[in-house]
Design an enzyme around this catalytic site. Structure first.
Site, PDB file in Angstrom:
ATOM      1  N   ARG A   1      47.443  56.097  53.493  1.00 53.00           N
ATOM      2  CA  ARG A   1      46.083  57.018  52.987  1.00 53.00           C
ATOM      3  C   ARG A   1      45.921  56.430  51.592  1.00 53.00           C
ATOM      4  O   ARG A   1      46.671  56.680  50.747  1.00 53.00           O
ATOM      5  CB  ARG A   1      45.792  58.357  53.220  1.00 53.00           C
ATOM      6  CG  ARG A   1      44.871  59.140  53.037  1.00 53.00           C
ATOM      7  CD  ARG A   1      44.663  59.576  51.442  1.00 53.00           C
ATOM      8  NE  ARG A   1      43.561  60.451  51.092  1.00 53.00           N
ATOM      9  CZ  ARG A   1      43.536  60.899  49.853  1.00 53.00           C
ATOM     10  NH1 ARG A   1      44.087  60.634  48.783  1.00 53.00           N
ATOM     11  NH2 ARG A   1      42.293  61.762  49.490  1.00 53.00           N
TER      12      ARG A   1
ATOM     13  N   ASP B   1      44.232  56.601  48.406  1.00 49.77           N
ATOM     14  CA  ASP B   1      43.532  57.611  47.371  1.00 49.77           C
ATOM     15  C   ASP B   1      42.483  56.742  46.809  1.00 49.77           C
ATOM     16  O   ASP B   1      42.639  55.677  46.027  1.00 49.77           O
ATOM     17  CB  ASP B   1      44.758  58.111  46.367  1.00 49.77           C
ATOM     18  CG  ASP B   1      43.850  59.014  45.380  1.00 49.77           C
ATOM     19  OD1 ASP B   1      43.335  59.921  46.043  1.00 49.77           O
ATOM     20  OD2 ASP B   1      43.734  58.753  44.345  1.00 49.77           O
TER      21      ASP B   1
ATOM     22  N   GLU C   1      40.305  56.844  51.275  1.00 51.95           N
ATOM     23  CA  GLU C   1      39.554  58.075  50.870  1.00 51.95           C
ATOM     24  C   GLU C   1      38.396  57.342  50.039  1.00 51.95           C
ATOM     25  O   GLU C   1      38.872  56.883  49.074  1.00 51.95           O
ATOM     26  CB  GLU C   1      40.429  59.019  50.063  1.00 51.95           C
ATOM     27  CG  GLU C   1      39.416  60.033  49.505  1.00 51.95           C
ATOM     28  CD  GLU C   1      39.876  60.640  48.402  1.00 51.95           C
ATOM     29  OE1 GLU C   1      39.498  61.664  47.433  1.00 51.95           O
ATOM     30  OE2 GLU C   1      40.806  59.878  47.688  1.00 51.95           O
TER      31      GLU C   1
ATOM     32  N   ASP D   1      31.135  64.178  54.411  1.00 48.50           N
ATOM     33  CA  ASP D   1      29.941  64.657  54.497  1.00 48.50           C
ATOM     34  C   ASP D   1      29.895  65.824  55.383  1.00 48.50           C
ATOM     35  O   ASP D   1      28.971  66.878  55.191  1.00 48.50           O
ATOM     36  CB  ASP D   1      28.855  63.500  54.968  1.00 48.50           C
ATOM     37  CG  ASP D   1      28.419  62.684  53.723  1.00 48.50           C
ATOM     38  OD1 ASP D   1      28.885  62.861  52.684  1.00 48.50           O
ATOM     39  OD2 ASP D   1      27.780  61.643  54.245  1.00 48.50           O
TER      40      ASP D   1
ATOM     41  N   ASP E   1      41.894  68.492  48.352  1.00 51.87           N
ATOM     42  CA  ASP E   1      40.676  68.217  47.238  1.00 51.87           C
ATOM     43  C   ASP E   1      39.826  69.436  47.494  1.00 51.87           C
ATOM     44  O   ASP E   1      39.370  70.120  46.475  1.00 51.87           O
ATOM     45  CB  ASP E   1      40.122  66.951  47.507  1.00 51.87           C
ATOM     46  CG  ASP E   1      40.817  65.909  46.485  1.00 51.87           C
ATOM     47  OD1 ASP E   1      41.218  66.168  45.416  1.00 51.87           O
ATOM     48  OD2 ASP E   1      40.490  64.805  47.051  1.00 51.87           O
TER      49      ASP E   1
END
Length: 621
Positions: free
Chosen positions: A264, A266, A300, A326, A395
């Site tokens: 992933r 960042d 991300e 979203d 987050d």
């Protein structure tokens, strides 16, 4: 650029160790071998482009060493495989072949099968170690997730950190255990049928213990670009070839040496590169070029950029997936009333939630609220599994002033309803640790920096989130937990015993049953955009229909406010397949899920009334 073939760092060879470091601008580099109070220095030979290398006889695994530049200070190896005494201590020579792997039968995971469980090693278990997390892998396999995503484990300063202050990109965090402990975690995960994704940070370095800028005489960073954390990584300026090589090697290192199934990336929007070939594309080419099953790269990225996912021959970077927040923002706006900061750009209406589900993300070139800059591109044609959707992640919980989870801010009936929507959706669901039982523990922001740096980091963080009233109001600010306090870290640890007690046990049962249906039901296995539809049912409810080519169908009705009436002669997306009728498969207000038992009425003629908040999954019978 072609990645170099010579190794970096310390490489075990028969009868000795080979050392290699990039230090452009240095005239002389020595490797300093440390044995107790004794130190012995050996000169390295200058190669082309600022590399220095050499072999030292008689050394083996466990040797401690540093690199000394021009007779001055000695630094840890920037490609260190382990830092037994922390980021400021010497590096340790590691034998990468010492661990005996047992995952020979593992064949990887397909993107379409991903159900991601994100966790922070330090707070996932009471032990806060790789070994502690390993002991929980059978539980995660039984839960029904298919991939574990670790927040960054590259070594960071101190004993507690989210991981985004990492400075030793090749060294597993000392606070979590040794390299063999992380390898065992991945090994056992594979034996349990779980893939492992690793969060990596290629957009900045942490503010303490980063010796890369000193060793490279400033070439690793650049003033040409800036990020929210300061200077950007130098992917496109003088000396950038070696920087790109370093990052590419790091990505392959975690995959090849630790057997992880994907990365992933960042904050990929903060990876700035004006080169003719973006580093993200080069990463994708290198990772996808490895033999064996396809390893996944998931970005991300807040920009809603389709080029991240398009193949290079269509002008894209060729990544496999993207975090698309979203949907989280829309749902949180509706069910919890969030309207500050970036939430102000979202309406939180059922209509816009449905539109987000139809597309994958919401903004496709639209102007988000009062922000003058237009953002987003069309998601048309991009398969649904390439978007990772969530109700919570590290987050979205940890960046709240008090680390509140969604289940802390809304009632459990509504929480169970939106959880069902997430798990029945054709998109890749991402769960945040403890979400599956509505954990009571917060997840707070915590650090372990020296006092003055800790104060500066805390002030900078509060400035970053000044658009949220909790960070603006001075009286409230005084009550925000101190990131530097050990108690802030301890409060963020999961309480595993509570998952067996009401109301947590009921939520956990719901997650387990939904994940089993997602895995086994043919209608849930087909994510082709022609096989599902989503639609509004007034201003407080929505429906999601999924079908298989073999004829099986499921209909999810989610009443968030008000009620839903499903008539006997339902039409369009609400109509059952010919000759069949809808029967409830799961209703989130059933007693076994911790609900009150009453979720609506099913009449003898097949009509149905649902009372909010509830989600009911119907099967065609």
């Amino acid at each position: 650029m072609a990645m170099g073939t010579e190794p970096l760092g310390a490489t075990l060879e028969k009868g000795g160790v080979h050392f290699r470091v990039w230090s452009p601008g240095s005239n002389r580099v020595e490797v300093v071998i440390e044995s107790g109070a004794e130190q012995e220095a050996y000169p390295l030979q200058l190669e082309a482009e600022g590399y220095f290398s050499g072999r030292v006889e008689g050394l083996g695994a466990g040797t401690l060493y540093r690199f000394r530049l021009d007779g001055g200070e000695a630094f840890p190896d920037p490609a260190s495989r382990f830092q037994p005494q922390g980021v400021h201590g010497p590096s340790e020579v590691i034998d990468p072949d010492a661990y005996a792997w047992g995952d020979e039968g593992w064949s990887g995971i397909a993107l379409e099968d991903l159900v991601i469980y994100e966790l922070h090693v330090g707070t996932f278990t009471p032990e806060g170690t790789f070994e502690g997390a390993t002991q929980k892998l059978p539980y995660l396999a039984e839960l029904g997730v298919t991939a574990v995503e670790l927040m960054p484990v590259a070594n960071f300063p101190g004993e507690r950190n989210w991981g985004y202050d990492g400075v030793d990109l090749f060294a597993p965090a000392t606070a979590y255990g040794r390299p063999e402990d992380l390898k065992r975690f991945v090994d056992v995960a594979h034996q349990q049928g779980l893939a492992v994704l690793l969060d990596v940070v290629y957009n900045h370095l942490g503010p303490e213990g980063s010796y890369l800028p000193a060793i490279t005489h400033g070439h690793y960073l650049t003033d040409r670009h800036h990020t929210p954390w300061g200077q950007a990584i130098n992917f496109d300026g003088p000396g950038s070839g070696a920087v790109r090589d370093f990052v590419l090697r790091n990505a392959l290192y975690w995959i090849e040496e630790y057997h992880v199934d994907g990365l992933r990336l960042d904050a990929s929007h903060a990876i700035v590169d004006d080169s003719s070939k973006h580093i993200l594309q080069e990463l994708a080419e290198a990772v996808h070029g490895l033999p064996g099953p396809r390893r996944l790269l998931i970005a991300e990225d807040e920009r809603n950029e389709r080029r991240l996912l398009l193949p290079p021959d269509e002008g894209g970077y060729g990544l496999d997936g993207v975090w698309a927040d979203d949907l989280h923002h829309q749902i949180r706006r509706l069910v919890a009333g969030d309207s500050e900061g970036y939430f102000a750009s979202y309406s939180g209406t059922v209509r816009d939630i449905v539109e987000t589900l139809r597309r994958g993300w919401f903004f496709e070139g639209l102007s988000p609220g009062e922000t003058p800059k237009r953002r987003g591109t069309s998601a048309q044609g991009i398969p649904a599994p390439r978007f990772a959707h969530c109700l919570q992640n590290h987050d979205q919980v940890g960046n709240r002033a008090f680390g509140e989870r969604l289940s802390h801010d809304i009632g459990l009936p509504l929480y169970r309803a939106v959880s069902t929507l997430l798990l029945c959706s054709p998109y890749t669901p991402l769960l945040w640790m403890g979400q599956e039982w509505a954990a009571s523990s917060p997840f707070l922001y915590f650090t372990d920096h020296p006092p003055e740096l800790g104060r500066l980091v805390t002030e900078g963080r509060r400035e970053e989130f000044r658009h949220f009233s909790a960070f603006r109001d001075e009286a409230v600010r005084q009550t925000i937990p101190d990131p530097q306090a050990p108690s802030t870290f301890e409060r963020s640890k999961l309480n595993w015993s509570e998952r067996e007690r009401p109301p947590h046990a009921g939520v956990l049962r719901l997650y387990r049953e939904l994940l089993a249906i997602r895995r086994d039901h043919p209608a849930m296995r087909d994510a082709d955009r022609d096989r599902w539809s989503v639609f509004a049912l007034g201003e407080g409810a929505l429906g999601l229909r999924r079908s298989a080519t073999t004829g099986e169908s499921l209909l999810l009705l989610v009443a968030l406010r008000g009620e839903i009436f499903l008539p006997q002669q339902a039409e369009g997306d609400l109509a059952p397949p010919s000759g069949r009728r809808w029967l409830p498969l799961i209703a989130t207000e059933e007693l076994r899920f911790g609900g009150g038992g009453a979720w609506g009425r099913l009449e003898a003629d097949g009509s149905m009334q649902l009372l909010a908040p509830v989600a009911v999954l119907l099967r065609a019978a």
